[in-house]
Design an enzyme around this catalytic site. Structure first.
Site, PDB file in Angstrom:
ATOM      1  N   ASP A 116       0.100   5.093   1.213  1.00 45.04           N
ATOM      2  CA  ASP A 116       0.011   6.008   2.369  1.00 45.04           C
ATOM      3  C   ASP A 116      -0.018   5.240   3.684  1.00 45.04           C
ATOM      4  O   ASP A 116      -0.812   4.315   3.856  1.00 45.04           O
ATOM      5  CB  ASP A 116      -1.243   6.872   2.248  1.00 45.04           C
ATOM      6  CG  ASP A 116      -1.090   7.898   1.155  1.00 45.04           C
ATOM      7  OD1 ASP A 116      -0.448   8.921   1.382  1.00 45.04           O
ATOM      8  OD2 ASP A 116      -1.605   7.650   0.034  1.00 45.04           O
ATOM      9  N   ASP A 154      -1.892  -0.492   5.756  1.00 47.68           N
ATOM     10  CA  ASP A 154      -2.203   0.083   7.079  1.00 47.68           C
ATOM     11  C   ASP A 154      -3.671   0.436   7.265  1.00 47.68           C
ATOM     12  O   ASP A 154      -4.082   0.802   8.359  1.00 47.68           O
ATOM     13  CB  ASP A 154      -1.393   1.372   7.279  1.00 47.68           C
ATOM     14  CG  ASP A 154      -1.938   2.498   6.417  1.00 47.68           C
ATOM     15  OD1 ASP A 154      -2.125   2.264   5.212  1.00 47.68           O
ATOM     16  OD2 ASP A 154      -2.202   3.585   6.957  1.00 47.68           O
ATOM     17  N   ASP A 198       0.874  -1.156   0.000  1.00 45.60           N
ATOM     18  CA  ASP A 198       0.000   0.000   0.000  1.00 45.60           C
ATOM     19  C   ASP A 198       0.934   1.235   0.000  1.00 45.60           C
ATOM     20  O   ASP A 198       2.135   1.087   0.258  1.00 45.60           O
ATOM     21  CB  ASP A 198      -0.821  -0.103   1.296  1.00 45.60           C
ATOM     22  CG  ASP A 198      -1.569   1.152   1.628  1.00 45.60           C
ATOM     23  OD1 ASP A 198      -2.268   1.647   0.760  1.00 45.60           O
ATOM     24  OD2 ASP A 198      -1.452   1.623   2.775  1.00 45.60           O
TER      25      ASP A 198
HETATM   26  O1  LIG Z   1      -4.385   3.085  -0.252  1.00 46.39           O
HETATM   27  P1  LIG Z   1      -3.430   4.155   0.189  1.00 46.39           P
HETATM   28  O2  LIG Z   1      -2.250   4.298  -0.698  1.00 46.39           O
HETATM   29  O3  LIG Z   1      -3.054   4.014   1.632  1.00 46.39           O
HETATM   30  O4  LIG Z   1      -4.266   5.509   0.056  1.00 46.39           O
HETATM   31  C1  LIG Z   1      -5.324   5.798   0.963  1.00 46.39           C
HETATM   32  C2  LIG Z   1      -5.549   7.282   1.047  1.00 46.39           C
HETATM   33  O5  LIG Z   1      -4.259   7.856   1.265  1.00 46.39           O
HETATM   34  C3  LIG Z   1      -4.177   9.274   1.283  1.00 46.39           C
HETATM   35  O6  LIG Z   1      -4.776   9.766   2.464  1.00 46.39           O
HETATM   36  C4  LIG Z   1      -4.161   9.349   3.655  1.00 46.39           C
HETATM   37  O7  LIG Z   1      -2.817   9.861   3.711  1.00 46.39           O
HETATM   38  C5  LIG Z   1      -2.733  11.310   3.746  1.00 46.39           C
HETATM   39  C6  LIG Z   1      -1.259  11.690   3.709  1.00 46.39           C
HETATM   40  O8  LIG Z   1      -0.530  11.106   4.729  1.00 46.39           O
HETATM   41  C7  LIG Z   1      -3.430  11.817   5.019  1.00 46.39           C
HETATM   42  O9  LIG Z   1      -3.387  13.236   5.071  1.00 46.39           O
HETATM   43  C8  LIG Z   1      -4.893  11.353   4.993  1.00 46.39           C
HETATM   44  O10 LIG Z   1      -5.539  11.734   6.195  1.00 46.39           O
HETATM   45  C9  LIG Z   1      -4.961   9.830   4.858  1.00 46.39           C
HETATM   46  O11 LIG Z   1      -6.308   9.400   4.692  1.00 46.39           O
HETATM   47  C10 LIG Z   1      -4.792   9.856   0.054  1.00 46.39           C
HETATM   48  O12 LIG Z   1      -4.766  11.266   0.107  1.00 46.39           O
HETATM   49  C11 LIG Z   1      -6.207   9.333  -0.135  1.00 46.39           C
HETATM   50  O13 LIG Z   1      -6.744   9.885  -1.278  1.00 46.39           O
HETATM   51  C12 LIG Z   1      -6.127   7.829  -0.237  1.00 46.39           C
HETATM   52  O14 LIG Z   1      -7.397   7.297  -0.449  1.00 46.39           O
END
Ligand SMILES: O=P(O)(O)OC[C@H]1O[C@H](O[C@H]2O[C@H](CO)[C@@H](O)[C@H](O)[C@H]2O)[C@H](O)[C@@H](O)[C@@H]1O
Length: 523
Positions: free
Chosen positions: A222, A426, A220
């Site tokens: 983020d 995560d 993954d």
């Molecule tokens: O599937 P992933 O790669 O884990 O993406 C899931 C979401 O990730 C991002 O948001 C998350 O991370 C951001 C930066 O650290 C944080 O600010 C936010 O609160 C988290 O939800 C991304 O911006 C989303 O669009 C994704 O869906």
């Protein structure tokens, strides 16, 4: 040289003792750790012999490389937590040197496709009926099996029950980071780790699981490769992490499956050695499929990547692109007045972030999302870390994407016993992938979390820095098996060396030694 060898033995015995959390709750060394220690001593002895022999053969050569490799791999297992920054820095410094040297030993041309520009959609070729494109007000459900029929509440304002459920889910999606360090949290985490042990302390177990299998890695983005930060545009991956992932992907098929758009995640990662799946797996650019699934006959498109290689683009929710675009624009407009709200367009889904929104305004965010769902009955809502996501109501998720990629990497691989898929993630959306791997003991899910969480993952890692250690560890474990064989080969060759022919034979033997690696790379 001798000092390095003895240091190595010392580390070997010391480092395979249980980690901090397990010591607290278990208080004893179990069989797994003793077995690890014995195996480590075995490796040490072979390396020691190999190093002495190669030193005798050529005293001027750099003979300390194999023991350094082992020391490095062993040291990483000793990290009780990522708080030991000094040791981490020292460790990665060594790894970089070893990584460079080791790359000279084993060459690989493995590279995966990258396509940043979306392929044009030919609606008639995709066989999409024009009715399906008039989405905005049509309430009729789709007959195709890939569309879920999830009963939805009647349109309108959020009632009290619904609103509380929304807010509870929004609150639990990511607790404030400061609270995590409180007294008692550590004990709870330690207890939880008995159920989901650290993947770093379970190396032996995972290695046994992987024996004679080919590894496929799914990551993954983020919270796994990059730390969670307030602004999604600043969620950058460190150079060390990039280096680790790149080195790993050279030898094992590796894919990133993210909630972000595929273009965005490629932009952030920037590695051509990987496969990328964006929008929670609804946008996959992978290897050419040998068998096309009959469930999704019109979603595959053969294309070429930037390097001119033939690749397969799979987008099971293509027809939703205009709808998602419209939803994005509406949500941007509707949340304009809510301070801190941020909306992202991921092509096949839309994210509405409330991380920087005052809690008293979360209800307004929930209402905006609910209004969209009421207007577009073919869309549904999911939760992430302080983010609400609106996506097509199709039976597709990160778990399906893992199965799809395994199939693409080699026909029918997803069911084969000789492949070990590892998935590290995560978030709630990663649970679909963990579930797929857990069912039938197919693979190994690793949850990245520094607090106890209900999960389908088997193992855990605290944070992205531990993910980095895990990735490097597995790459190095392969180098160990190669240097292990290499040491044996030197020993064998020394005992048996009678003619010059055998000297020229040696590189070919080494190539065979590398077949462990090559097998894994070419699943
Ligand atoms: O599937 P992933 O790669 O884990 O993406 C899931 C979401 O990730 C991002 O948001 C998350 O991370 C951001 C930066 O650290 C944080 O600010 C936010 O609160 C988290 O939800 C991304 O911006 C989303 O669009 C994704 O869906």
């Amino acid at each position: 040289m001798l000092f390095t060898q003895f240091r190595f033995l010392f580390d070997a015995v010391k480092l395979f003792s249980p980690g901090r959390e397990e010591r607290k709750t278990k208080g004893k060394i179990d069989n797994v750790h003793w077995n690890s220690t014995l195996r480590t001593c075995q490796i040490f002895l072979v390396h020691f012999a190999g190093t002495i022999l190669s030193f005798l053969e050529n005293p001027s050569a750099n003979n300390v490389l194999p023991p350094i490799k082992c020391c490095v791999a062993l040291e990483m297992t000793s990290f009780p937590s990522s708080s030991d920054k000094k040791t981490l820095k020292r460790w990665f410094f060594i790894d970089k040197r070893v990584g460079n040297l080791a790359t000279m030993d084993i060459e690989s041309n493995h590279s995966s496709p990258v396509l940043t520009d979306p392929a044009p959609i030919n609606k008639s070729r995709l066989g999409i009926h024009s009715n399906l494109l008039s989405y905005a007000t049509s309430g009729g459900s789709l007959s195709s099996s890939k569309y879920r029929n999830i009963p939805r509440k009647k349109p309108g304002k959020l009632d009290e029950v619904c609103s509380n459920a929304y807010l509870d889910a929004m609150k639990s999606s990511s607790p404030p980071r400061k609270k995590l360090i409180k007294d008692g949290a550590d004990t709870a985490y330690g207890t939880w780790m008995l159920k989901h042990p650290s993947a770093l302390n379970s190396f032996e177990e995972i290695a046994n699981f992987a024996k004679n299998k080919k590894i496929a890695m799914f990551l993954d983005y983020d919270g796994t490769l990059s730390p969670i930060v307030d602004d999604p545009d600043n969620a950058l991956m460190s150079d060390d992490m990039r280096f680790a992932v790149r080195n790993f992907a050279k030898y094992f098929p590796t894919a990133i499956i993210s909630g972000r758009s595929r273009d965005k995640v490629y932009q952030l990662v920037g590695l051509t050695e990987l496969y990328y799946a964006g929008s929670h797996g609804m946008d996959i650019l992978g290897p050419v499929r040998r068998a096309v699934s009959s469930d999704h006959p019109n979603c595959n498109e053969s294309t070429t990547d930037q390097q001119g290689k033939e690749v397969n683009l799979f987008q099971p929710a293509r027809e939703f692109i205009p709808m998602i675009d419209e939803v994005f624009r509406t949500l941007v407009e509707d949340t304009k007045g809510i301070k801190g709200a941020k909306v992202e367009n991921h092509k096949f889904c839309v994210s509405v972030h409330f991380r920087n929104v005052d809690e008293k305004n979360w209800q307004s965010i929930a209402q905006c999302v609910q209004d969209i769902l009421d207007k577009y009955p073919r869309l549904r809502k999911t939760h992430g870390r302080k983010v609400l996501e609106v996506r097509p109501m199709i039976d597709w998720n990160k778990g399906k994407a893992v199965e799809f990629l395994l199939d693409s990497l080699g026909a029918g691989l997803s069911n084969r016993d000789d492949v070990l898929p590892i998935y590290i993630g995560d978030d709630l959306t990663d649970e679909d992938a963990f579930k797929v791997l857990r069912e039938g003991n197919r693979g190994c899910g690793i949850l990245v979390s520094s607090r106890p969480k209900e999960t389908n993952a088997v193992y855990s890692l605290r944070d992205p820095s531990e993910v980095q250690i895990f990735i490097v560890f597995h790459k190095l474990s392969i180098f160990i098996s190669i240097s292990f064989r290499f040491s044996f080969q030197i020993l064998w060759w020394k005992l048996d060396n009678t003619s010059g022919d055998e000297i020229s034979q040696f590189p070919r033997d080494m190539e065979e030694g590398g077949c462990i690696l090559n097998n894994r790379r070419t699943i």
